[in-house]
Design an enzyme around this catalytic site. Structure first.
Site, PDB file in Angstrom:
ATOM      1  N   TYR A 139      55.166  47.349  32.628  1.00 39.28           N
ATOM      2  CA  TYR A 139      55.047  47.402  31.166  1.00 39.28           C
ATOM      3  C   TYR A 139      55.721  48.649  30.589  1.00 39.28           C
ATOM      4  O   TYR A 139      56.120  48.657  29.432  1.00 39.28           O
ATOM      5  CB  TYR A 139      53.570  47.440  30.754  1.00 39.28           C
ATOM      6  CG  TYR A 139      52.916  46.092  30.620  1.00 39.28           C
ATOM      7  CD1 TYR A 139      52.852  45.225  31.700  1.00 39.28           C
ATOM      8  CD2 TYR A 139      52.336  45.696  29.419  1.00 39.28           C
ATOM      9  CE1 TYR A 139      52.231  43.998  31.585  1.00 39.28           C
ATOM     10  CE2 TYR A 139      51.706  44.476  29.291  1.00 39.28           C
ATOM     11  CZ  TYR A 139      51.657  43.628  30.377  1.00 39.28           C
ATOM     12  OH  TYR A 139      51.040  42.421  30.258  1.00 39.28           O
TER      13      TYR A 139
ATOM     14  N   LYS B  10      51.159  43.107  46.007  1.00 39.60           N
ATOM     15  CA  LYS B  10      52.164  42.237  46.639  1.00 39.60           C
ATOM     16  C   LYS B  10      52.888  43.100  47.660  1.00 39.60           C
ATOM     17  O   LYS B  10      54.120  43.262  47.640  1.00 39.60           O
ATOM     18  CB  LYS B  10      53.102  41.670  45.552  1.00 39.60           C
ATOM     19  CG  LYS B  10      54.054  40.586  46.008  1.00 39.60           C
ATOM     20  CD  LYS B  10      53.380  39.263  46.331  1.00 39.60           C
ATOM     21  CE  LYS B  10      54.403  38.296  46.934  1.00 39.60           C
ATOM     22  NZ  LYS B  10      53.777  37.066  47.471  1.00 39.60           N
TER      23      LYS B  10
ATOM     24  N   ASP C  49      49.268  36.365  45.004  1.00 49.07           N
ATOM     25  CA  ASP C  49      49.346  34.894  44.980  1.00 49.07           C
ATOM     26  C   ASP C  49      48.071  34.288  45.571  1.00 49.07           C
ATOM     27  O   ASP C  49      47.503  33.334  45.038  1.00 49.07           O
ATOM     28  CB  ASP C  49      50.611  34.386  45.701  1.00 49.07           C
ATOM     29  CG  ASP C  49      50.870  35.060  47.037  1.00 49.07           C
ATOM     30  OD1 ASP C  49      50.169  36.039  47.379  1.00 49.07           O
ATOM     31  OD2 ASP C  49      51.782  34.602  47.765  1.00 49.07           O
TER      32      ASP C  49
ATOM     33  N   ASP D 205      46.904  41.674  33.927  1.00 47.91           N
ATOM     34  CA  ASP D 205      47.062  40.873  32.708  1.00 47.91           C
ATOM     35  C   ASP D 205      46.887  39.399  33.057  1.00 47.91           C
ATOM     36  O   ASP D 205      46.141  38.664  32.403  1.00 47.91           O
ATOM     37  CB  ASP D 205      48.457  41.126  32.111  1.00 47.91           C
ATOM     38  CG  ASP D 205      48.704  40.296  30.863  1.00 47.91           C
ATOM     39  OD1 ASP D 205      47.805  40.246  30.003  1.00 47.91           O
ATOM     40  OD2 ASP D 205      49.792  39.689  30.764  1.00 47.91           O
TER      41      ASP D 205
ATOM     42  N   ASP E 295      43.286  36.752  32.553  1.00 45.37           N
ATOM     43  CA  ASP E 295      43.303  35.491  31.796  1.00 45.37           C
ATOM     44  C   ASP E 295      42.785  34.351  32.670  1.00 45.37           C
ATOM     45  O   ASP E 295      42.040  33.490  32.214  1.00 45.37           O
ATOM     46  CB  ASP E 295      44.724  35.146  31.318  1.00 45.37           C
ATOM     47  CG  ASP E 295      45.024  35.684  29.928  1.00 45.37           C
ATOM     48  OD1 ASP E 295      44.442  36.733  29.571  1.00 45.37           O
ATOM     49  OD2 ASP E 295      45.840  35.084  29.201  1.00 45.37           O
TER      50      ASP E 295
HETATM   51  C1  IPM Z   1      46.339  41.718  26.961  1.00 41.21           C
HETATM   52  C2  IPM Z   1      47.518  41.185  26.205  1.00 41.21           C
HETATM   53  C3  IPM Z   1      48.532  42.318  26.022  1.00 41.21           C
HETATM   54  C4  IPM Z   1      48.978  42.747  27.402  1.00 41.21           C
HETATM   55  C5  IPM Z   1      49.732  41.957  25.135  1.00 41.21           C
HETATM   56  C6  IPM Z   1      49.304  41.449  23.787  1.00 41.21           C
HETATM   57  C7  IPM Z   1      50.679  43.120  25.000  1.00 41.21           C
HETATM   58  O1  IPM Z   1      48.049  40.081  26.835  1.00 41.21           O
HETATM   59  O2  IPM Z   1      45.725  42.695  26.495  1.00 41.21           O
HETATM   60  O3  IPM Z   1      46.022  41.153  28.009  1.00 41.21           O
HETATM   61  O4  IPM Z   1      49.878  42.118  27.995  1.00 41.21           O
HETATM   62  O5  IPM Z   1      48.448  43.726  27.888  1.00 41.21           O
HETATM   63 MG    MG Z   2      46.884  39.389  28.464  1.00 44.33          MG
END
Ligand code: IPM
Ligand code: MG
Length: 365
Positions: A150, A200, A232, A256, A260
């Site tokens: 990032y 990884k 993975d 990240d 999710d």
């Molecule tokens: C998160 C989001 C952010 C990230 C984006 C919006 C920059 O996806 O906080 O998980 O990738 O960190």
């Molecule tokens: Mg995110």
């Protein structure tokens, strides 16, 4: 933790509502915070500032200096979400997301805690079978937040105004890995005392450094059990057998993605809070979901992820543990009583709108 810039029992909280559903969920959470403050007799002063698309529109950039200064002068920051179709064509430093990335970096918030809990009442909302969920899932993803791909070197190469090549670089120093590893081990100490470090290392040099560094730091925490997993495989195991995880420690990008994925196990991304912390008590608290522009202004967003983020704020930045516990208990009661918002309603369950859900939770506090 030390309280900064405040007399005792008075907290300055920066509100960064952002875009889409951001203002609605931050507003709902501010009501919850006010109620808790009255009950527990402390004072809260809210100060709002723009971030993301809202800041682009009103100040010409996603993270104005005044927003950074305000956050630095507060005890904690509560954020909504950023982005939306209106700003989708912007590039580089003008993207709304640069607001979030910038404030994390400016405040030195290198550790991101993302709990994924399957509440008993919400088992039906999880896509996983009961036999996999067992007596519940409680995973804490500890994501490195101010390094890695990032923030590494990047470049886009143009020929005749057309981008023909681009790169981003995954970069970590041993120091950055050491400090996030210590956060993960300390968090694990208050839980089931297991850390699974995800990397990884079979392919990437940066991951080999990650693994050897985490191994070295683990010697300071011999009461915590450390295991390693390739990313993975971790993505697969989260679905196949999520109960094996306690604390998942990983880098910025893997964190990240895996957070999710973990959120989906719980039934809805609308339930998951997060805390971003650094070496001082100042932290930033936000739901892990985005700005959901498609449902902005419909008053149907689930405010729980942001409300639980306020609970994390009380726990980690303000050391108001009773406040943190009361919020969590009210949310659990709300779910146990069968109240649902649209994203977590299954079958014939009736969905409350954002205001109704907020009012019920207020009543339960
Ligand atoms: C998160 C989001 C952010 C990230 C984006 C919006 C920059 O996806 O906080 O998980 O990738 O960190
Ligand atoms: Mg995110």
């Amino acid at each position: 933790m030390n309280k900064k810039n405040t007399t005792q029992n008075e907290y300055k909280i920066a509100l960064l509502p952002g875009d889409g559903i951001g203002p609605a969920i931050v507003n709902a959470t501010a009501k919850i915070i006010n109620k808790i403050a009255t009950q527990l007799e402390f004072k809260v002063i809210f100060k709002s500032a723009p971030i993301g698309g809202a800041a682009i529109d009103s100040r010409g950039c996603p993270l104005p200096d005044e927003t950074v200064d305000l956050c630095k002068s507060c005890d904690a920051v509560l954020m909504g979400a950023v982005g939306g179709p209106k700003w989708d064509n912007l590039t580089g430093n003008m993207r709304p997301e640069k607001g979030i990335l910038g404030i994390r970096r400016e405040l030195g918030l290198f550790a991101n805690l993302r709990p994924a809990i399957v509440y008993n009442a919400l088992k039906a909302a999880s896509p996983l079978k009961d036999s996999i969920l067992g007596d519940g899932i409680d995973i804490m993803v500890v994501r490195e937040l101010t390094g890695g791909i990032y923030f590494g070197k990047r470049r886009s190469v143009y020929r005749d105004e057309e981008c023909i090549a681009a790169y981003d670089t995954e970069e970590y120093t041993a120091y950055e890995i050491e400090r996030i590893a210590r956060v993960a081990f300390n968090v694990a100490r208050k839980r089931k005392k297991m850390v699974c470090s995800v990397d990884k290392a079979n392919v990437l040099d940066s991951s080999m450094l990650w693994r050897t560094t985490v191994q070295r730091i683990s010697k300071e925490f011999d009461d915590v059990e450390l295991s390693h997993m390739y990313v993975d495989n971790a993505a697969m195991q989260l679905i196949r057998n999520p109960r094996q995880f306690d604390v998942v420690l990983t880098n910025n990008m893997f964190g990240d993605i895996l957070s999710d994925e973990a959120s989906q196990i719980t039934g809805s991304i609308g339930m998951l809070p997060s805390a971003s912390i650094g070496s001082s008590s100042l932290g930033l608290y936000e739901p892990i979901h985005g700005s959901a522009p498609d449902i902005a202004h419909l008053n149907i967003a689930n405010p729980i992820a942001t409300i639980l983020s306020a609970s994390m704020m009380f726990r980690y930045s303000l050391s108001e543990i009773e406040a943190a516990d009361r919020i969590e208990k009210a949310v659990i009661k709300f779910l146990n009583l069968g109240y649902r918002t649209k994203d977590i309603a299954s079958g014939s369950e009736v969905a409350l709108n954002t205001d109704e859900a907020t009012n019920y939770i207020l009543d339960l506090i």
